[in-house]
Design a protein around this motif. Structure first.
Motif, short mmCIF file in Angstrom:
data_model
loop_
_atom_site.label_atom_id
_atom_site.label_comp_id
_atom_site.label_asym_id
_atom_site.label_seq_id
_atom_site.Cartn_x
_atom_site.Cartn_y
_atom_site.Cartn_z
N VAL A 1 -4.47 3.70 1.26
CA VAL A 1 -3.88 4.93 1.81
C VAL A 1 -3.16 5.66 0.68
O VAL A 1 -1.94 5.82 0.69
N TYR A 2 -3.93 6.12 -0.29
CA TYR A 2 -3.34 6.77 -1.46
C TYR A 2 -2.45 7.96 -1.11
O TYR A 2 -1.38 8.12 -1.71
N SER B 1 0.81 -1.22 0.00
CA SER B 1 0.00 0.00 0.00
C SER B 1 0.85 1.27 0.00
O SER B 1 0.36 2.35 -0.35
N LEU B 2 2.13 1.16 0.36
CA LEU B 2 3.00 2.33 0.38
C LEU B 2 3.73 2.50 -0.96
O LEU B 2 3.78 3.59 -1.52
N THR B 3 4.30 1.40 -1.48
CA THR B 3 5.11 1.50 -2.69
C THR B 3 4.30 1.30 -3.97
O THR B 3 4.74 1.70 -5.05
N LEU C 1 2.98 10.32 -1.29
CA LEU C 1 4.13 10.90 -0.60
C LEU C 1 5.38 10.08 -0.85
O LEU C 1 6.45 10.62 -1.15
N PHE C 2 5.26 8.75 -0.74
CA PHE C 2 6.39 7.86 -1.00
C PHE C 2 6.86 8.01 -2.45
O PHE C 2 8.07 8.09 -2.72
N PHE C 3 5.91 8.03 -3.37
CA PHE C 3 6.27 8.09 -4.78
C PHE C 3 7.03 9.38 -5.10
O PHE C 3 8.06 9.37 -5.79
N LEU C 4 6.55 10.51 -4.58
CA LEU C 4 7.16 11.79 -4.91
C LEU C 4 8.50 12.00 -4.23
O LEU C 4 9.38 12.68 -4.78
N PHE D 1 -3.68 3.00 -10.71
CA PHE D 1 -4.19 1.86 -9.93
C PHE D 1 -4.28 2.21 -8.45
O PHE D 1 -5.28 1.90 -7.79
N MET D 2 -3.26 2.85 -7.92
CA MET D 2 -3.24 3.17 -6.50
C MET D 2 -4.27 4.25 -6.16
O MET D 2 -4.86 4.23 -5.08
#
Length: 297
Positions: free
Chosen positions: A242-243, A137-139, A248-251, A235-236
Motif C-alpha cells: 500500500v505505497y 506496510s505503513l511506516t 501519506l504517513f511519511f509526508l 524499497f516501499m
C-alpha cells in the motif's frame, strides 16, 4: 563424503587491516573446502600479497571504482565457483563450526538462505541479530530481533547482509543483489525476491559470528541517514503493498518529525534523501553521496 564447496565473499573499502582480522578467523575456522574472495572496492593497487599473509588461499578482485555494497558483492558472485555463497561483512569474525551448522539447514530444499546469530564484537553476550520482523506496510520500518531463538532453526522475514549463506542455485533463480540501492536496504529487497520465489529464510541458533557494527559508514553519520532515507522510500515504492498509504504517513509524520529532531548536518542529509527518492526518483545509483564537514554542518 566430500564437504560442499563454499565461497566466502567479503567487500573491503579502505579497511584492509579490518579485513585481515576476518581472514585470520576464516583460516582458524577449520572448514577445508573453501574459496575466499575479497572484493577490494575503489582500489587501484593490488593488496593480494598483504591479504595472503592472513590467508594464503585468498583471491582478491580489485574494482577501480566504488561499486557499493551490492555491486561489489555481485562482482564476487560472478567469480565464485561454489555450491554455496557465504556473504560476510569485512568487520565480522568467523567462529569454528559456523559453516558446517549453516550447511545442515540446506537439507530442506525449500530453504534459500540461512543466517547465523550475529553478536556484538565489543560484547559477545549481546545479540545484534536473531531475525527481522516484517516491514510495516505503513511506516516502512522493521526491527531487529535480539533474543536467542528457542528452537534450533527459526524462520525470519529478512536475512542480515552482514552474514548470510545462500545456495548458488537460488541466486541463479532470483538474480544478483539489487544494485540501485548502493548502500542499505539491498539485502531486504533481495530477501523479498527470495521469499517471492517460495524460499524460506532461516536463522541458525547453533551458529554465531561477531560483528563490529558500522565501521565503514559510522553508526549515526549523515551518509547513513541519507542512504537509509532514500532507500526506505525506494524499497516501499518497489515492494510496499500500500505505497500510497506509506507515502501519506511519511509526508505527514516522518518528514516533519525528522526535520524537527535531526541536527543540521543530519537534517540536510535527510532532506536530500527525500528529494532524491521522491522528486528526482533516481535509480541505478552508482556513486556514493559525499557529506563533507564543511558542506553539511
Amino acid at each position: 563424503m566430500k564437504a560442499p564447496k563454499v565461497s566466502i565473499i567479503t567487500v573491503n573499502y579502505k579497511q584492509k587491516e579490518v579485513t585481515a582480522v576476518l581472514l585470520r578467523s576464516i583460516l582458524s575456522c577449520g572448514y577445508s573446502n573453501l574459496e575466499i574472495i575479497v572484493v577490494d572496492n575503489e582500489q587501484i593497487a593490488d593488496d593480494t600479497e598483504y591479504y595472503s599473509r592472513f590467508h594464503p588461499a585468498v583471491r582478491v578482485i580489485n574494482s577501480p571504482v566504488n561499486l557499493g555494497f551490492a555491486g561489489a558483492n555481485n562482482l564476487g558472485i560472478r567469480k565464485a565457483t561454489s555450491d554455496f555463497l557465504f556473504f560476510l561483512n569485512n568487520d565480522t569474525e568467523l567462529q569454528k563450526g559456523v559453516i558446517e551448522s549453516l550447511l545442515e539447514g540446506f537439507s530442506n530444499p525449500n530453504v534459500g538462505a540461512i543466517c547465523p546469530i550475529i553478536r556484538y564484537d565489543e560484547d559477545p553476550s549481546r545479540i545484534q541479530y536473531s531475525g527481522f520482523t516484517p516491514i510495516n506496510s505503513l511506516t516502512g520500518r522493521n526491527k531487529l530481533e535480539q533474543e536467542l531463538p528457542i528452537q534450533p532453526w527459526k524462520e525470519t522475514s529478512y536475512f542480515h547482509g552482514a552474514a548470510v549463506m545462500i545456495s548458488s542455485k537460488v541466486v541463479e533463480k532470483i538474480g544478483e543483489m539489487p544494485e540501485d540501492y548502493f548502500l542499505y536496504y539491498e539485502e531486504l529487497d533481495w530477501s523479498q525476491r527470495l521469499r517471492d520465489k517460495g524460499y524460506k529464510i532461516l536463522v541458525c541458533q547453533n551458529a554465531y559470528i561477531l560483528h563490529k557494527e558500522s565501521i565503514s559508514t559510522g553508526k549515526n553519520s549523515p551518509l547513513k541517514v541519507y542512504y537509509q532515507t532514500r532507500n526506505r522510500i525506494h524499497f516501499m515504492r518497489r515492494n510496499g503493498k500500500v505505497y500510497p498509504a506509506f507515502l501519506l504517513f511519511f509526508l505527514t509524520v516522518s518528514l516533519p518529525k525528522n526535520l524537527i529532531s535531526l541536527s543540521k548536518s543530519h537534517g540536510k542529509a535527510f532532506r536530500r534523501g527525500v528529494l532524491d527518492a521522491l522528486i528526482f526518483q533516481k535509480t541505478g545509483w552508482t556513486n556514493p553521496i559525499e557529506f563533507s564537514p564543511n558542506t553539511y554542518r
